[in-house]
Motif scaffolding. Sequence first.
Motif, PDB file in Angstrom:
ATOM      1  N   ILE A 160      79.015 116.220 -46.817  1.00 38.97           N
ATOM      2  CA  ILE A 160      78.976 114.998 -46.033  1.00 38.97           C
ATOM      3  C   ILE A 160      78.313 113.706 -47.005  1.00 38.97           C
ATOM      4  CG2 ILE A 160      77.865 113.683 -43.928  1.00 38.97           C
ATOM      5  CD1 ILE A 160      77.620 116.306 -42.727  1.00 38.97           C
ATOM      6  N   TYR A 161      77.382 114.110 -47.625  1.00 39.59           N
ATOM      7  CA  TYR A 161      76.661 113.444 -48.751  1.00 39.59           C
ATOM      8  C   TYR A 161      77.754 113.039 -49.835  1.00 39.59           C
ATOM      9  CZ  TYR A 161      71.958 114.100 -46.667  1.00 39.59           C
ATOM     10  OH  TYR A 161      70.885 114.313 -46.013  1.00 39.59           O
ATOM     11  N   LEU A 162      78.339 113.889 -50.294  1.00 34.45           N
ATOM     12  CA  LEU A 162      79.662 113.797 -51.322  1.00 34.45           C
ATOM     13  C   LEU A 162      80.617 112.874 -50.863  1.00 34.45           C
ATOM     14  CD1 LEU A 162      80.680 114.307 -54.076  1.00 34.45           C
ATOM     15  CD2 LEU A 162      81.585 116.385 -53.316  1.00 34.45           C
ATOM     16  N   SER A 163      81.058 113.257 -49.630  1.00 33.32           N
ATOM     17  CA  SER A 163      82.106 112.325 -49.156  1.00 33.32           C
ATOM     18  C   SER A 163      81.795 110.939 -48.734  1.00 33.32           C
ATOM     19  CB  SER A 163      82.528 112.985 -47.633  1.00 33.32           C
ATOM     20  OG  SER A 163      81.533 112.822 -46.557  1.00 33.32           O
ATOM     21  N   LEU A 164      80.278 110.753 -48.548  1.00 33.38           N
ATOM     22  CA  LEU A 164      80.074 109.336 -48.215  1.00 33.38           C
ATOM     23  C   LEU A 164      79.874 108.681 -49.682  1.00 33.38           C
ATOM     24  CD1 LEU A 164      76.887 109.779 -45.598  1.00 33.38           C
ATOM     25  CD2 LEU A 164      79.186 108.135 -45.461  1.00 33.38           C
ATOM     26  N   VAL A 207      81.947 109.296 -51.995  1.00 34.22           N
ATOM     27  CA  VAL A 207      83.407 108.847 -52.486  1.00 34.22           C
ATOM     28  C   VAL A 207      83.808 107.566 -51.680  1.00 34.22           C
ATOM     29  CG1 VAL A 207      85.543 109.469 -52.330  1.00 34.22           C
ATOM     30  CG2 VAL A 207      83.795 111.208 -53.173  1.00 34.22           C
ATOM     31  N   ILE A 208      83.369 107.452 -50.313  1.00 31.51           N
ATOM     32  CA  ILE A 208      83.755 106.577 -49.573  1.00 31.51           C
ATOM     33  C   ILE A 208      83.282 105.234 -49.997  1.00 31.51           C
ATOM     34  CG2 ILE A 208      83.490 105.402 -47.068  1.00 31.51           C
ATOM     35  CD1 ILE A 208      83.400 108.464 -45.887  1.00 31.51           C
ATOM     36  N   MET A 209      81.821 105.176 -50.402  1.00 28.27           N
ATOM     37  CA  MET A 209      81.391 103.976 -50.574  1.00 28.27           C
ATOM     38  C   MET A 209      82.018 103.617 -52.314  1.00 28.27           C
ATOM     39  SD  MET A 209      79.202 103.192 -48.483  1.00 28.27           S
ATOM     40  CE  MET A 209      79.821 104.225 -47.202  1.00 28.27           C
ATOM     41  N   MET A 210      82.338 104.592 -53.152  1.00 33.43           N
ATOM     42  CA  MET A 210      83.075 103.977 -54.302  1.00 33.43           C
ATOM     43  C   MET A 210      84.264 103.299 -54.008  1.00 33.43           C
ATOM     44  SD  MET A 210      84.432 106.352 -57.465  1.00 33.43           S
ATOM     45  CE  MET A 210      85.456 107.328 -56.309  1.00 33.43           C
ATOM     46  N   ALA A 269      91.718 102.568 -43.423  1.00 36.90           N
ATOM     47  CA  ALA A 269      91.903 103.542 -42.539  1.00 36.90           C
ATOM     48  C   ALA A 269      91.134 104.669 -42.594  1.00 36.90           C
ATOM     49  CB  ALA A 269      93.477 103.919 -42.365  1.00 36.90           C
ATOM     50  N   LEU A 270      91.421 105.603 -43.634  1.00 34.38           N
ATOM     51  CA  LEU A 270      90.735 106.767 -43.707  1.00 34.38           C
ATOM     52  C   LEU A 270      89.110 106.646 -43.916  1.00 34.38           C
ATOM     53  CD1 LEU A 270      93.339 108.635 -45.821  1.00 34.38           C
ATOM     54  CD2 LEU A 270      93.049 108.781 -43.308  1.00 34.38           C
ATOM     55  N   GLY A 271      89.167 105.478 -44.778  1.00 36.13           N
ATOM     56  CA  GLY A 271      87.625 105.188 -44.983  1.00 36.13           C
ATOM     57  C   GLY A 271      86.724 104.800 -44.095  1.00 36.13           C
ATOM     58  N   HIS A 272      87.264 104.360 -42.846  1.00 36.81           N
ATOM     59  CA  HIS A 272      86.613 103.951 -41.683  1.00 36.81           C
ATOM     60  C   HIS A 272      86.380 105.164 -40.779  1.00 36.81           C
ATOM     61  CE1 HIS A 272      86.591  99.584 -42.787  1.00 36.81           C
ATOM     62  NE2 HIS A 272      85.490  99.473 -42.232  1.00 36.81           N
ATOM     63  N   MET A 273      87.347 106.133 -40.885  1.00 44.41           N
ATOM     64  CA  MET A 273      87.356 107.206 -39.801  1.00 44.41           C
ATOM     65  C   MET A 273      86.383 108.238 -40.270  1.00 44.41           C
ATOM     66  SD  MET A 273      91.141 107.691 -39.093  1.00 44.41           S
ATOM     67  CE  MET A 273      90.979 109.086 -37.920  1.00 44.41           C
ATOM     68  N   LEU A 274      86.348 108.268 -41.523  1.00 42.32           N
ATOM     69  CA  LEU A 274      85.286 109.434 -42.245  1.00 42.32           C
ATOM     70  C   LEU A 274      84.121 108.888 -42.212  1.00 42.32           C
ATOM     71  CD1 LEU A 274      87.310 110.225 -45.603  1.00 42.32           C
ATOM     72  CD2 LEU A 274      87.199 111.800 -43.341  1.00 42.32           C
TER      73      LEU A 274
END
Length: 306
Positions: A6-10, A12-15, A228-233
């Motif tokens: 989850i931390y890793l995905s966050l 990536v989203i912030m990047m 789209a995907l960024g906000h969903m994740l």
Amino acid sequence: MSRSFIYLSLIVIMMIWGLNVIALKILVEHFSPVTLTSFRILTAGIVVILILFFTGQLRKLTRKEVIYIGTAALFSVVAHHLFLAVGLTKTTASNAGLILALVPLVTSVLAVVFLGNRFTVFRFVGILLGFTGVMFVVLNGKTGIHHVSIGDFYIFLSVLSQAISFIIIKKATDTMDSKVMTGWMLLFGSLLLFFISLWMEPDGLSSLANGTIYLWMIFLASAVFATALGHMLYNRAIKQIGAAESAIFINLNPLFSLLGAYFFLGESISLSQIMGFILIVIGVILGSGFLDDSGVPSQRSKVLGK
């Protein structure tokens, strides 16, 4: 799903969100900003709705939910993206990225006023540091407040609009799935933005004819991955590890925005921007309530005035 994933995905989203500021800066220099934004948000909304449809999560809305969605869309989609798009035509991508880092801080202030959150010493100091950091950014080494650009002001209005929408969304998602709300917000808001663009930019549609394959690839990446995907994740991460812990990752946005502006747009990074970045990050950590919710002894989190 493990916490480390989850931390890793966050991260990536912030990047992606940080670099999205760079993408938007490029796009608004070639297209009419409001018209472009309406189509970008519409594309994102369609993607979210299709995902909900194929996963069986799409359902009929109640009248109360429609009111919540419409109100949130006015702030989160229409006002936020309108001010962001116009502001990026009048300020640098690096400044915009740093000012956008105030979102969790402004949200924290509004949560104290409208949701009854505690106003602690940490939050008070964080608010002061955060807004001081923004002054370092917007003044950018100048000598007076009259040097603040109108673009920086528009970006701050974008921040304020999104923070207001978060308060509305917090109330609405008590009874509504956040993904469902996100999809309908994007669709409804994009239609409103389109009608506004017809008034603000009469030649906006014709500007889209200037697009190249390179620009449309940036457009799709921004709409699909960032919006789209960024906000969903991100909403999924909030559900799994909590809002306070997820919000702390937003501090990475200005870092990626600064680096992106330097490498992709050739913008210089000034000492005042670096100092502003440091103050904003510290301010958001304190002002967002992260330390208050992390087991810090209560005597260090004494409520002001009590």
